[in-house]
Write an enzyme that holds these catalytic residues in place. Structure first.
Site, short mmCIF file in Angstrom:
data_model
loop_
_atom_site.label_atom_id
_atom_site.label_comp_id
_atom_site.label_asym_id
_atom_site.label_seq_id
_atom_site.Cartn_x
_atom_site.Cartn_y
_atom_site.Cartn_z
N ASP A 38 0.86 -1.19 0.00
CA ASP A 38 0.00 0.00 0.00
C ASP A 38 0.89 1.24 0.00
O ASP A 38 2.03 1.20 0.49
CB ASP A 38 -0.92 0.01 1.23
CG ASP A 38 -2.11 0.94 1.06
OD1 ASP A 38 -3.22 0.43 0.85
OD2 ASP A 38 -1.93 2.17 1.14
N ASN A 90 -6.01 -4.25 -5.75
CA ASN A 90 -7.11 -3.43 -5.25
C ASN A 90 -6.82 -1.94 -5.16
O ASN A 90 -7.73 -1.15 -4.95
CB ASN A 90 -7.52 -3.92 -3.85
CG ASN A 90 -8.13 -5.30 -3.87
OD1 ASN A 90 -9.19 -5.52 -4.42
ND2 ASN A 90 -7.44 -6.26 -3.25
N TYR A 157 -11.87 8.60 -13.45
CA TYR A 157 -12.09 7.34 -12.73
C TYR A 157 -12.79 6.33 -13.62
O TYR A 157 -12.38 5.17 -13.72
CB TYR A 157 -12.91 7.63 -11.48
CG TYR A 157 -13.18 6.42 -10.62
CD1 TYR A 157 -12.24 5.96 -9.69
CD2 TYR A 157 -14.38 5.71 -10.73
CE1 TYR A 157 -12.49 4.85 -8.90
CE2 TYR A 157 -14.64 4.60 -9.95
CZ TYR A 157 -13.69 4.18 -9.03
OH TYR A 157 -13.94 3.08 -8.25
N LYS A 161 -11.32 2.71 -14.98
CA LYS A 161 -11.93 1.44 -14.61
C LYS A 161 -12.43 0.66 -15.82
O LYS A 161 -12.42 -0.57 -15.82
CB LYS A 161 -13.06 1.68 -13.60
CG LYS A 161 -12.57 2.22 -12.26
CD LYS A 161 -11.56 1.28 -11.58
CE LYS A 161 -11.21 1.72 -10.17
NZ LYS A 161 -10.28 0.78 -9.51
N THR A 192 -16.33 1.69 2.68
CA THR A 192 -14.88 1.74 2.85
C THR A 192 -14.50 3.15 3.27
O THR A 192 -15.29 4.09 3.13
CB THR A 192 -14.17 1.39 1.54
OG1 THR A 192 -14.48 2.39 0.56
CG2 THR A 192 -14.61 0.03 1.02
#
Length: 253
Positions: A38, A90, A157, A161, A192
């Site tokens: 990360d 992810n 975005y 994607k 999240t």
């Protein structure tokens, strides 16, 4: 169905929080050795948390938009565990501000594409050779419901994607007969930290987003992570290049 990964090693990006953290934790609980990667240094604390529970886990700080950092992180996983069997990519970001496409700053577009799309490309480029050297494996890329439909005011975005879906399909065909299976999940709005921040900044907008979900609620990180683990397991051994919508029915409408 008892999904186990005993004797296997997994590499998980975006592992400090949200879906990535749920995925890393569930891999560890299923017996895998896990490398958590990360951009946030919190990932080191997450890895320590897993080790304190008796699991085999290591952490590494990594900006997936930088290929050299991804190469270093995958090499660290190979050095720690001697193999790589599973990877779940992810890591992802939104642009700082929602704007109509023509009002979006080029720098915002470049950063989002750099993390969300080039980041997946970087990961695949280095995960695949490691898996080929380990006898094969399975990779799951995290796209979004925004990879299946147009969504206003988040052009960078949405473009990134959509790109992940196409990249997944192509890479899956390239390596299907060489023992590496590659699939993609497309989560909808999930509870999240990234979405919680969006709720705090634009509560009215987020209320409308949630109301538009046929199930009437946000998803849970564990629900998405559960699908990722399934796709990495032998139970999904005949699935390659597929895009799995986990969005509470949003893209069905």
């Amino acid at each position: 169905m008892n999904i186990r990964f005993d004797g296997k090693a997994a590499f998980v990006t975006g592992a400090a929080m949200g879906i990535g953290w749920a995925c890393a934790r569930m891999f560890a609980e299923a017996g895998a050795s896990v490398m958590l990667a990360d951009l946030s240094e919190t990932v080191m604390e997450r890895a320590e948390e897993l080790r304190s529970l008796g699991f085999a886990a290591q952490g590494t700080v990594c900006d997936v938009s930088e290929e050299e950092e991804v190469a270093r992180a995958v090499d660290a996983a190979m050095a720690a565990f001697g193999r790589l069997d599973c990877a779940c990519n992810n890591a992802g970001i939104h642009a700082a501000v929602r704007r109509p496409m023509a009002e979006t700053e080029g720098s915002d577009f470049d950063r989002v594409i750099g993390v969300n799309l080039r980041g997946i490309w970087n990961c695949l480029k280095h995960e695949i050779p490691a898996m080929l050297g380990s006898g094969g494996g399975a990779i799951v890329n995290c796209s979004s419901q925004g990879g299946l439909a147009g969504i206003p005011s988040i052009s960078a975005y949405t473009a990134s994607k959509h790109g992940v879906v196409g990249l997944t399909r192509t890479a899956a065909l390239d390596y299907a007969r060489r023992g590496v299976r590659i699939n993609c999940v497309c989560p909808g709005t999930c509870a999240t930290p990234m979405v919680e921040h969006a709720c705090a900044v634009s509560p009215g907008h987020m209320a409308r987003v949630i109301d538009a979900i046929p199930l009437g609620r946000m998803g849970r990180a564990e629900e998405i992570a559960g699908m990722e683990l399934f796709l990495c397991s032998d139970y999904a051994g005949f699935a390659i290049g597929q895009t799995w919508a986990m969005d509470g029915g949003y893209t069905v409408m």
